[in-house]
Design a protein around this motif. Structure first.
Motif, PDB file in Angstrom:
ATOM      1  N   ASP A 237      33.271  42.485  42.805  1.00  0.00           N
ATOM      2  CA  ASP A 237      33.226  41.243  42.047  1.00  0.00           C
ATOM      3  C   ASP A 237      34.487  41.034  41.219  1.00  0.00           C
ATOM      4  O   ASP A 237      35.028  39.920  41.144  1.00  0.00           O
ATOM      5  CB  ASP A 237      31.982  41.194  41.153  1.00  0.00           C
ATOM      6  N   VAL A 241      37.067  37.775  41.900  1.00  0.00           N
ATOM      7  CA  VAL A 241      36.771  36.700  40.957  1.00  0.00           C
ATOM      8  C   VAL A 241      37.980  35.808  40.675  1.00  0.00           C
ATOM      9  O   VAL A 241      37.839  34.609  40.425  1.00  0.00           O
ATOM     10  CB  VAL A 241      36.200  37.293  39.645  1.00  0.00           C
ATOM     11  N   TYR A 253      35.263  37.232  32.747  1.00  0.00           N
ATOM     12  CA  TYR A 253      34.243  37.753  33.660  1.00  0.00           C
ATOM     13  C   TYR A 253      34.367  39.275  33.768  1.00  0.00           C
ATOM     14  O   TYR A 253      33.359  39.992  33.734  1.00  0.00           O
ATOM     15  CB  TYR A 253      34.393  37.125  35.046  1.00  0.00           C
ATOM     16  N   SER A 257      31.517  41.853  32.819  1.00  0.00           N
ATOM     17  CA  SER A 257      31.020  42.660  33.931  1.00  0.00           C
ATOM     18  C   SER A 257      31.110  44.144  33.632  1.00  0.00           C
ATOM     19  O   SER A 257      30.154  44.900  33.862  1.00  0.00           O
ATOM     20  CB  SER A 257      31.812  42.334  35.202  1.00  0.00           C
TER      21      SER A 257
END
Length: 265
Positions: A237, A241, A253, A257
Protein backbone atom coordinates in the motif's frame (compact mmCIF):
# COMPACT_ATOMS: atom_id res chain seq x y z
CA UNK A 1 11.71 -26.05 32.40
CA UNK A 2 12.95 -22.99 34.29
CA UNK A 3 15.61 -22.40 31.63
CA UNK A 4 13.00 -22.49 28.86
CA UNK A 5 10.76 -20.04 30.71
CA UNK A 6 13.71 -17.72 31.25
CA UNK A 7 14.55 -17.87 27.54
CA UNK A 8 10.97 -17.10 26.59
CA UNK A 9 10.95 -14.20 29.05
CA UNK A 10 14.19 -12.78 27.61
CA UNK A 11 12.98 -12.94 24.00
CA UNK A 12 9.42 -11.70 24.66
CA UNK A 13 10.65 -8.80 26.83
CA UNK A 14 13.26 -7.69 24.32
CA UNK A 15 10.76 -7.93 21.46
CA UNK A 16 8.25 -5.84 23.40
CA UNK A 17 10.86 -3.19 24.20
CA UNK A 18 12.03 -3.12 20.57
CA UNK A 19 8.40 -2.78 19.44
CA UNK A 20 7.81 0.14 21.81
CA UNK A 21 10.99 1.90 20.67
CA UNK A 22 9.97 1.42 17.04
CA UNK A 23 6.54 2.82 17.83
CA UNK A 24 8.19 5.85 19.43
CA UNK A 25 10.53 6.33 16.48
CA UNK A 26 7.79 6.88 13.89
CA UNK A 27 6.05 9.83 15.57
CA UNK A 28 9.47 11.47 15.97
CA UNK A 29 10.29 10.95 12.30
CA UNK A 30 6.91 12.36 11.29
CA UNK A 31 7.59 15.37 13.51
CA UNK A 32 11.01 16.26 12.08
CA UNK A 33 10.77 15.11 8.46
CA UNK A 34 8.51 16.70 5.89
CA UNK A 35 5.48 14.56 5.16
CA UNK A 36 6.73 13.87 1.61
CA UNK A 37 10.17 12.82 2.89
CA UNK A 38 8.55 10.54 5.46
CA UNK A 39 6.73 8.70 2.66
CA UNK A 40 9.98 8.37 0.68
CA UNK A 41 11.79 7.02 3.74
CA UNK A 42 9.06 4.48 4.46
CA UNK A 43 9.02 3.41 0.81
CA UNK A 44 12.75 2.66 0.88
CA UNK A 45 12.28 0.63 4.07
CA UNK A 46 9.31 -1.20 2.51
CA UNK A 47 11.52 -2.30 -0.39
CA UNK A 48 14.09 -3.48 2.15
CA UNK A 49 11.40 -5.41 4.05
CA UNK A 50 10.59 -7.34 0.89
CA UNK A 51 14.28 -8.22 0.50
CA UNK A 52 14.40 -9.45 4.09
CA UNK A 53 11.68 -12.01 3.37
CA UNK A 54 14.05 -13.89 1.07
CA UNK A 55 16.81 -13.72 3.68
CA UNK A 56 14.45 -14.99 6.40
CA UNK A 57 13.57 -18.05 4.30
CA UNK A 58 17.24 -18.99 4.05
CA UNK A 59 17.64 -18.31 7.75
CA UNK A 60 14.86 -20.80 8.55
CA UNK A 61 16.74 -23.58 6.77
CA UNK A 62 20.04 -22.54 8.33
CA UNK A 63 18.77 -22.58 11.92
CA UNK A 64 17.43 -26.12 11.48
CA UNK A 65 20.74 -27.37 10.07
CA UNK A 66 22.80 -25.70 12.78
CA UNK A 67 20.58 -27.06 15.57
CA UNK A 68 21.16 -30.65 14.42
CA UNK A 69 24.92 -30.45 14.98
CA UNK A 70 25.30 -27.76 17.64
CA UNK A 71 26.67 -30.24 20.21
CA UNK A 72 29.67 -30.83 17.93
CA UNK A 73 31.39 -27.44 18.09
CA UNK A 74 34.23 -28.53 15.78
CA UNK A 75 31.73 -29.46 13.07
CA UNK A 76 29.66 -26.33 13.74
CA UNK A 77 32.66 -24.05 13.35
CA UNK A 78 33.58 -25.69 10.05
CA UNK A 79 29.96 -25.50 8.90
CA UNK A 80 29.84 -21.80 9.73
CA UNK A 81 33.10 -21.07 7.90
CA UNK A 82 31.94 -22.80 4.73
CA UNK A 83 28.40 -21.41 4.72
CA UNK A 84 29.70 -17.87 5.25
CA UNK A 85 31.38 -18.20 1.86
CA UNK A 86 28.12 -19.38 0.28
CA UNK A 87 26.15 -16.56 1.91
CA UNK A 88 28.71 -13.99 0.79
CA UNK A 89 28.45 -15.16 -2.83
CA UNK A 90 24.65 -15.32 -2.65
CA UNK A 91 24.43 -11.81 -1.15
CA UNK A 92 26.63 -10.43 -3.93
CA UNK A 93 24.37 -12.05 -6.56
CA UNK A 94 21.24 -10.60 -4.90
CA UNK A 95 22.83 -7.14 -4.65
CA UNK A 96 23.84 -7.31 -8.34
CA UNK A 97 20.27 -8.17 -9.34
CA UNK A 98 19.00 -5.43 -7.06
CA UNK A 99 21.25 -2.89 -8.78
CA UNK A 100 19.72 -3.89 -12.11
CA UNK A 101 16.15 -3.21 -10.98
CA UNK A 102 16.93 -0.07 -8.93
CA UNK A 103 16.29 2.29 -11.89
CA UNK A 104 12.83 0.74 -12.37
CA UNK A 105 11.98 1.01 -8.66
CA UNK A 106 13.30 4.57 -8.54
CA UNK A 107 11.28 5.56 -11.61
CA UNK A 108 8.07 3.97 -10.33
CA UNK A 109 8.31 5.49 -6.85
CA UNK A 110 9.84 8.77 -8.06
CA UNK A 111 12.56 8.52 -5.40
CA UNK A 112 16.26 9.28 -6.11
CA UNK A 113 18.02 6.05 -7.03
CA UNK A 114 20.96 6.70 -4.70
CA UNK A 115 18.66 6.12 -1.71
CA UNK A 116 18.29 2.51 -2.84
CA UNK A 117 21.99 2.17 -3.64
CA UNK A 118 22.69 2.60 0.06
CA UNK A 119 20.80 -0.62 0.78
CA UNK A 120 23.52 -2.85 -0.70
CA UNK A 121 25.45 -2.90 2.57
CA UNK A 122 22.35 -3.74 4.60
CA UNK A 123 21.51 -6.64 2.26
CA UNK A 124 25.00 -8.15 2.50
CA UNK A 125 25.24 -7.83 6.30
CA UNK A 126 21.73 -9.30 6.64
CA UNK A 127 22.82 -12.39 4.71
CA UNK A 128 26.00 -12.80 6.76
CA UNK A 129 24.11 -12.18 10.02
CA UNK A 130 22.13 -15.38 9.39
CA UNK A 131 25.06 -17.37 10.78
CA UNK A 132 25.25 -15.22 13.92
CA UNK A 133 21.59 -15.50 14.86
CA UNK A 134 21.35 -19.21 13.96
CA UNK A 135 24.27 -20.27 16.15
CA UNK A 136 23.33 -18.07 19.10
CA UNK A 137 19.76 -19.42 18.98
CA UNK A 138 20.95 -23.01 18.76
CA UNK A 139 23.36 -22.46 21.67
CA UNK A 140 20.47 -20.94 23.67
CA UNK A 141 22.30 -17.64 24.16
CA UNK A 142 18.98 -15.83 24.41
CA UNK A 143 20.29 -13.22 26.82
CA UNK A 144 22.78 -12.10 24.15
CA UNK A 145 20.13 -12.12 21.42
CA UNK A 146 17.69 -10.18 23.60
CA UNK A 147 20.29 -7.58 24.56
CA UNK A 148 21.31 -7.01 20.94
CA UNK A 149 17.70 -6.71 19.77
CA UNK A 150 17.11 -3.93 22.30
CA UNK A 151 20.50 -2.34 21.63
CA UNK A 152 19.80 -2.17 17.87
CA UNK A 153 16.42 -0.54 18.48
CA UNK A 154 17.98 2.03 20.82
CA UNK A 155 20.74 2.81 18.35
CA UNK A 156 18.33 3.19 15.44
CA UNK A 157 16.13 5.51 17.45
CA UNK A 158 19.04 7.62 18.72
CA UNK A 159 21.02 7.89 15.47
CA UNK A 160 18.00 8.43 13.20
CA UNK A 161 16.49 11.01 15.50
CA UNK A 162 19.80 12.83 15.97
CA UNK A 163 20.49 13.05 12.24
CA UNK A 164 16.95 14.06 11.31
CA UNK A 165 16.66 16.54 14.18
CA UNK A 166 19.70 18.43 12.93
CA UNK A 167 18.23 18.55 9.44
CA UNK A 168 20.37 16.01 7.60
CA UNK A 169 17.33 14.47 5.87
CA UNK A 170 16.61 11.04 4.43
CA UNK A 171 20.02 10.34 2.93
CA UNK A 172 21.82 10.58 6.27
CA UNK A 173 18.93 8.89 8.10
CA UNK A 174 19.57 5.88 5.86
CA UNK A 175 23.26 6.09 6.70
CA UNK A 176 22.25 6.07 10.35
CA UNK A 177 20.28 2.87 9.75
CA UNK A 178 23.31 1.29 8.07
CA UNK A 179 25.70 2.43 10.79
CA UNK A 180 23.52 1.06 13.60
CA UNK A 181 23.15 -2.28 11.80
CA UNK A 182 26.92 -2.49 11.27
CA UNK A 183 27.66 -1.97 14.97
CA UNK A 184 25.14 -4.60 16.05
CA UNK A 185 26.41 -7.02 13.39
CA UNK A 186 29.95 -6.64 14.76
CA UNK A 187 28.68 -7.36 18.28
CA UNK A 188 26.92 -10.51 17.03
CA UNK A 189 30.11 -11.55 15.27
CA UNK A 190 32.25 -10.85 18.35
CA UNK A 191 30.13 -13.00 20.67
CA UNK A 192 30.12 -15.89 18.21
CA UNK A 193 33.87 -15.71 17.62
CA UNK A 194 34.35 -15.75 21.38
CA UNK A 195 32.26 -18.93 21.68
CA UNK A 196 34.34 -20.69 19.01
CA UNK A 197 37.68 -19.23 20.10
CA UNK A 198 39.36 -22.45 21.25
CA UNK A 199 37.51 -24.81 18.92
CA UNK A 200 39.33 -26.70 16.15
CA UNK A 201 37.69 -26.46 12.73
CA UNK A 202 36.36 -29.61 11.09
CA UNK A 203 36.43 -29.45 7.31
CA UNK A 204 32.96 -29.86 5.79
CA UNK A 205 32.08 -31.29 2.40
CA UNK A 206 30.20 -28.63 0.45
CA UNK A 207 28.15 -31.31 -1.31
CA UNK A 208 26.57 -32.26 2.03
CA UNK A 209 25.30 -28.71 2.51
CA UNK A 210 23.80 -28.53 -0.97
CA UNK A 211 22.24 -31.96 -0.53
CA UNK A 212 20.60 -31.02 2.78
CA UNK A 213 19.31 -27.79 1.22
CA UNK A 214 17.74 -29.62 -1.71
CA UNK A 215 16.01 -32.05 0.64
CA UNK A 216 14.15 -29.16 2.27
CA UNK A 217 13.68 -27.14 -0.90
CA UNK A 218 9.91 -27.58 -0.97
CA UNK A 219 9.48 -26.50 2.66
CA UNK A 220 11.68 -23.43 2.13
CA UNK A 221 9.80 -22.43 -1.03
CA UNK A 222 6.45 -22.77 0.76
CA UNK A 223 7.67 -20.60 3.62
CA UNK A 224 9.11 -18.08 1.14
CA UNK A 225 5.87 -17.86 -0.85
CA UNK A 226 3.79 -17.36 2.32
CA UNK A 227 6.20 -14.75 3.69
CA UNK A 228 6.26 -12.83 0.39
CA UNK A 229 2.47 -12.63 0.35
CA UNK A 230 2.38 -11.36 3.95
CA UNK A 231 5.18 -8.85 3.26
CA UNK A 232 3.40 -7.60 0.14
CA UNK A 233 0.14 -7.09 2.04
CA UNK A 234 2.06 -5.21 4.75
CA UNK A 235 4.06 -2.96 2.42
CA UNK A 236 2.43 -2.74 -1.00
CA UNK A 237 0.00 0.00 0.00
CA UNK A 238 2.83 2.42 0.83
CA UNK A 239 4.56 1.60 -2.46
CA UNK A 240 1.53 2.24 -4.69
CA UNK A 241 -0.16 5.12 -2.86
CA UNK A 242 1.89 7.86 -4.50
CA UNK A 243 0.63 6.79 -7.92
CA UNK A 244 -2.90 7.37 -6.66
CA UNK A 245 -2.55 10.54 -4.57
CA UNK A 246 -0.27 13.56 -4.58
CA UNK A 247 3.00 13.46 -2.61
CA UNK A 248 1.63 15.19 0.49
CA UNK A 249 -1.45 12.97 0.74
CA UNK A 250 0.73 9.89 0.17
CA UNK A 251 2.92 11.04 3.06
CA UNK A 252 -0.05 11.38 5.40
CA UNK A 253 -1.28 7.96 4.31
CA UNK A 254 2.15 6.40 5.04
CA UNK A 255 2.22 7.98 8.50
CA UNK A 256 -1.26 6.72 9.39
CA UNK A 257 -0.62 3.30 7.84
CA UNK A 258 2.63 2.71 9.71
CA UNK A 259 1.20 3.74 13.07
CA UNK A 260 -1.93 1.65 12.50
CA UNK A 261 0.15 -1.44 11.70
CA UNK A 262 2.14 -1.06 14.90
CA UNK A 263 -1.06 -0.75 16.92
CA UNK A 264 -2.62 -3.81 15.29
CA UNK A 265 0.41 -6.12 15.22
Amino acid sequence: MTKNLTSILFISSSTLIAWLLSYLYHPLMIRYLSIEDFWSFQSVLSVLNLMWVFIAAIGLFYVKQVSKNIDNLEFSKGYRKLTLKYLWVLSCIVVSLFFIIIPLISMYLDIPYYYFLLLWFTIITSFLAITNTAFLQSLHKFHIISSLIVWWSVMKLFIWFLLVYFGFGIFWALWGFIFSQLIVFLFWYYFLEKLFKNTVITEINSKEILSSFLKQKQQILQYLATSILIALFMNIDILIVKNIFDAETAGYYAAISVLAKFLVF
